[in-house]
Scaffold this active site. Structure first.
Site, mmCIF file in Angstrom:
data_model
loop_
_atom_site.group_PDB
_atom_site.id
_atom_site.type_symbol
_atom_site.label_atom_id
_atom_site.label_comp_id
_atom_site.label_asym_id
_atom_site.label_seq_id
_atom_site.Cartn_x
_atom_site.Cartn_y
_atom_site.Cartn_z
ATOM 1 N N TYR A 141 0.830 -1.168 -0.245
ATOM 2 C CA TYR A 141 -0.048 -0.016 -0.006
ATOM 3 C C TYR A 141 0.859 1.246 -0.083
ATOM 4 O O TYR A 141 0.441 2.362 -0.417
ATOM 5 C CB TYR A 141 -0.851 -0.033 1.351
ATOM 6 N N ASP A 219 -3.147 -18.047 0.230
ATOM 7 C CA ASP A 219 -3.949 -18.848 -0.777
ATOM 8 C C ASP A 219 -4.789 -20.094 0.031
ATOM 9 O O ASP A 219 -5.977 -20.004 0.049
ATOM 10 C CB ASP A 219 -3.543 -19.398 -1.898
ATOM 11 N N ASP A 247 -12.665 -8.953 3.855
ATOM 12 C CA ASP A 247 -14.068 -8.882 2.924
ATOM 13 C C ASP A 247 -14.533 -10.293 2.605
ATOM 14 O O ASP A 247 -15.791 -10.574 2.899
ATOM 15 C CB ASP A 247 -13.650 -8.224 1.552
#
Ligand code: IPM
Ligand code: MN
Length: 363
Positions: A141, A219, A247
């Site tokens: 980020y 993953d 999310d």
């Protein structure tokens, strides 16, 4: 107690959900004899429109001087031109960084009344109680970005010190819970992840030997999170993995509109409290957004920034009771009658009232 709370409503549904949370905080303040002041400032797209930048100086200063900050959401199609020089999201990233908010706590506790709203089978959800600790001020980020005609790059960088401090937060939180930390990385590919894993192992062994530590590749974590969510207690991970996994985790709770967060820095520093959902431009202005994630973020504000644990629990119990009573906004309601944002807020206020009278101070 007295507290100065800065409110950053932001964009889209941000102002609607922030207003609901402020209403609830005011009710709690009057019931428990506290005096809170609320001062609004601009951030994100609205700040670009009004001041030409997503984090105006006045907003940053106000946040730094506040006892706590409550935030709605930032972003929207109006400011999403891929070639735009300034974006609303830069304001959010800049304030997280300016306040040193390296630990983002995102609790995930599916509520029994909302199980039907989850795409996951109910028997997998009973008893799920996860706390994701997302590193919030480092990684891809914040690394250097480059862009030429035919290529682009985003640098992912982590220092040992950045990993140590968020790891310690995660381990401390696990001590007060079920004593288990799952550290998530991509150590089979990424160098930053190999450093992440080394630091996690060392901090665990040297400073928190009584906490169980396991490592999980991101993953397979994405898969296990849905297949066996009950296995997890504290999950600690880097900035972008944490963004994505939370999310995903919101689907355990049934709606993105139910997950709160607290962004914390060093002990005693101001924190930001915000729902994990975004500005939802598609439903903005309609008064139908789910306010519970922001109301639950306000509970986290009382707990972590003001030390008002009992009051925080009052809000959490009131939201639970509202959910029990099927006070659902459209994201949860299904074929049932959906409440507006204001009606859902009223349902929480009613449940606060129903908790009975508050004992006088000193009793
Ligand atoms: C979040 C949001 C932000 C993030 C965006 C709006 C920059 O998705 O808080 O999860 O990616 O951190
Ligand atoms: Mn996100």
């Amino acid at each position: 107690m007295r507290a100065d709370i800065v409110v950053l409503p932001g964009d889209g549904i941000g102002p609607e959900v922030a207003a609901a949370a402020v209403t609830v905080l005011k009710a709690v303040a009057s019931r428990h004899g506290h005096s809170f002041t609320f001062t609004e400032h601009d951030i994100g797209g609205i700040a670009i429109d009004r001041h030409g930048e997503p984090l105006p100086e006045a907003t940053r200063l106000a946040c730094q001087q506040a006892d706590a900050v409550l935030l709605g959401a930032v972003g929207g199609p109006k400011w999403s031109d891929p070639n735009a020089k300034v974006r609303p999201e830069q304001g959010l990233l800049a304030i997280r960084r300016a306040l040193g908010l390296f630990a983002n706590l995102r609790p995930v506790r599916p509520h029994p009344a909302a199980l039907d709203a989850s795409p996951i089978k109910a028997h997998l959800l009973a008893g799920v109680d996860i706390l994701v600790v997302r590193e919030l001020t480092g990684g891809i980020y914040f690394g250097d970005k480059t862009r030429t005609e035919d290529a682009a790059s985003d640098l992912c960088r982590y220092s040992v010190a950045e990993i140590e401090r968020v790891m310690r937060s995660a381990f401390r939180l696990a001590q007060g819970r079920r004593g288990k930390v799952t550290s998530v990385d991509k150590a089979n590919v990424l160098e930053t992840s190999r450093l992440w894993r080394d630091v996690a192992t060392r901090i665990g062994r040297e400073e928190f030997p009584e906490v169980a530590l396991e490592h999980q590749l991101v993953d397979s974590m994405a898969m296990h999170l849905l297949a066996k969510p009950r296995e997890y207690d504290v999950i600690v991970t880097e900035n972008m993995f944490g963004d994505i996994l939370t999310d995903e985790a919101s689907m355990l709770a049934g709606s993105l509109g139910l997950l709160p967060s607290a962004s914390l820095g060093l002990e005693g520093k101001v924190g930001i409290y915000e729902p994990i959902h975004g500005s939802a431009p598609d439903i903005a202005g309609k008064g139908i957004a789910n306010p519970y994630a922001t109301i639950l973020s306000a509970a986290m504000l009382l707990r972590h920034s003001l030390g008002l644990e009992e009051e925080a629990q009052c809000i959490e119990r009131a939201v639970e009771a509202a959910l029990d009573a099927k006070a659902f906004t459209a994201d949860l309601a299904g074929p049932a009658q959906a409440l507006s944002t204001a009606q859902a807020c009223d349902a929480v206020l009613e449940q606060l009232e129903a908790q009975g009278t508050v004992p006088a101070l000193g009793e």
